[in-house]
Structures are given as C-alpha cells and as structure tokens.
Design a protein around this motif. Structure first.
Motif: not given
Length: 262
Positions: A132-153
C-alpha cells in the motif's frame, strides 16, 4: 479523383473543427457552472450550488474538486449519504487529497453504523502495508526499471573478464531480476485488490440485509444511510455486499449508490 479526395479531406477538417468547437464550448460552460456553484455555495445557497455541480457531472466531466465541493454542499444541508458518496468519488480521483479525507471522516462520524475493519494477521498486515505504500502504477514502473537494470548488469557480466567483477555483476543482475519480479507481483496484487473493491454507499435511511436475494429470505443484520459497503455480485435487482468487518448479505439495488460509476 483528386477532386473527390479533396472533398473528403475538407469534410474531415470540418468534422474535427466542429468537434473541437463543441468540446471547447462544453468546457467553457462547465467552467462557468463551476464558478456559479462556488459563488452560490459561499452565499449559503447550497441546493442551488448542487444543481450547478450536478450539471457538470452529467455532462461527463469529473474532477476531485467538483466532487469535493458537492460533498461539502451536501454536508452543509445535513444529507450525509450523498456527502459521503461524493467525498468517496473525490478520493477515487485523488487518493492523496488530505482535505477530502478529513471531511470524509467528519461525515462518517454522522452515520449510525460503526463498522470495524476485519483484523489481519501480522504477516498479512505487514505485506499489505508494504504494497500500500505505492499504487500499482508505481510498482509497475519499479518493475520495469529493475528489469532494465537486470539486462544492463547481465550484459556487463557477459563481457566482463575479471572473475571478481563477473561474480559481482552476476549477483547484482540476480538481485535486480528478483526485485523486478517482486515489484511486478506487488503491482498485480494491488491491481487485483482494486478491481475487487467495488464500493457503494447505502442511501436508504434503514435497510435490512438479507441472506438471499429475495424479500422472503432471512434478515441477517440492518444498515443505515451513509454506510460504505463493497459489491461482490449482482442478481436481478439485488446486490451481494460485504462490510469492512467481513459480514456479507444481499441488498436491493435501488438502496445503494455505486462510487465508481464514471
């Protein structure tokens, strides 16, 4: 052929211009109605102000400011159920508005039914609090950002030569992938909870909640105007509802007003 094409293009331009003119006119009219409503509200003419606000919502225009003002106007004339309904609508459009939350709390204090939230286990409360600290859109954006970081690393790991650096990059990519999956799970969970929560407000002064969707069924409990419920199912002219404390039953459809009807 060129002449025909020019006619079609001109008609399309005419239609677009007409549409823009209509939308602009409606917007200007609604702005005027909103200003008139605010003026009437400040003068104490709350019923007249409500009429102006309703014309705006009936035109298909919705905003947290509009519904907040409608809630305030209904509260001033002591119509608690509509007041709560429009405060809830304002919160749907702007969940972070503290003024709406405060006024909604005042309105709820005027209701008869005291419904307590169903208690949660320690783990469930902790997880729901984190989600509940973030709405589902923010969690989605974080998921995309973390996936991008995964690909880069992972790409950096693939081209790295030093063993120590490769281990570090591999561990970082693994953590990023796990973080992306967790954020995606949180986004999905919150989106599911939001879709399942279909709030409505009781508008009957007093109503009987039935065990089945018919008047001859057993009475389970009673509710009063202004109480918030959640709609679970619909059968003919009946709604299956659940309270925040977990109680369930059936109510006639015409005794409820749905919050998310826009």
């Amino acid at each position: 052929m060129k002449h025909t094409g020019n006619i079609k293009f001109s008609l399309r331009e005419l239609f677009t211009g007409l549409l823009l003119f209509v939308l602009t006119s409606v917007g200007a009219q609604n702005d005027q109605l909103f200003e008139e409503g605010n003026k009437l509200y400040n003068e104490g003419a709350y019923q007249e102000a409500i009429q102006r606000y309703k014309k705006i919502s009936e035109s298909g225009m919705h905003s947290p400011e509009l519904y907040f003002n409608m809630g305030n106007a209904y509260y001033k004339i002591n119509e608690i159920a509509p007041s709560i309904l429009y405060y809830e609508k304002a919160l749907v459009l702007d969940p972070e508005d503290e003024d709406v939350r405060v006024n909604l709390a005042y309105a709820r204090n005027m209701t008869i039914d005291a419904i307590e939230e169903m208690p949660q286990t320690g783990i469930s409360k902790l997880v729901n609090g984190i989600i509940g600290t973030l709405d589902y859109r923010m969690w989605s954006y974080l998921a995309i950002g973390a996936m991008f970081l995964f690909v880069t690393l992972f790409i950096a790991y693939y081209f790295a030569y030093a063993q120590g650096r490769k281990r570090l990059l591999f561990a970082g990519s693994g953590v990023s992938l796990l973080l992306s999956l967790v954020c995606l799970l949180f986004a999905f969970q919150q989106r599911t909870l939001l879709s399942q929560r279909n709030p409505a407000i009781v508008f009957a002064q007093e109503t009987t909640v039935k065990s089945e969707p018919n008047l001859g069924s057993e009475e389970i409990f009673r509710l009063h105007e202004g109480t918030k419920v959640f709609i679970l199912d619909t059968l003919n002219n009946w709604k299956k509802i659940r309270l925040s404390d977990g109680k369930e039953g059936w109510l006639p459809e015409d005794e409820l007003r749905v919050v998310k009807d826009f």
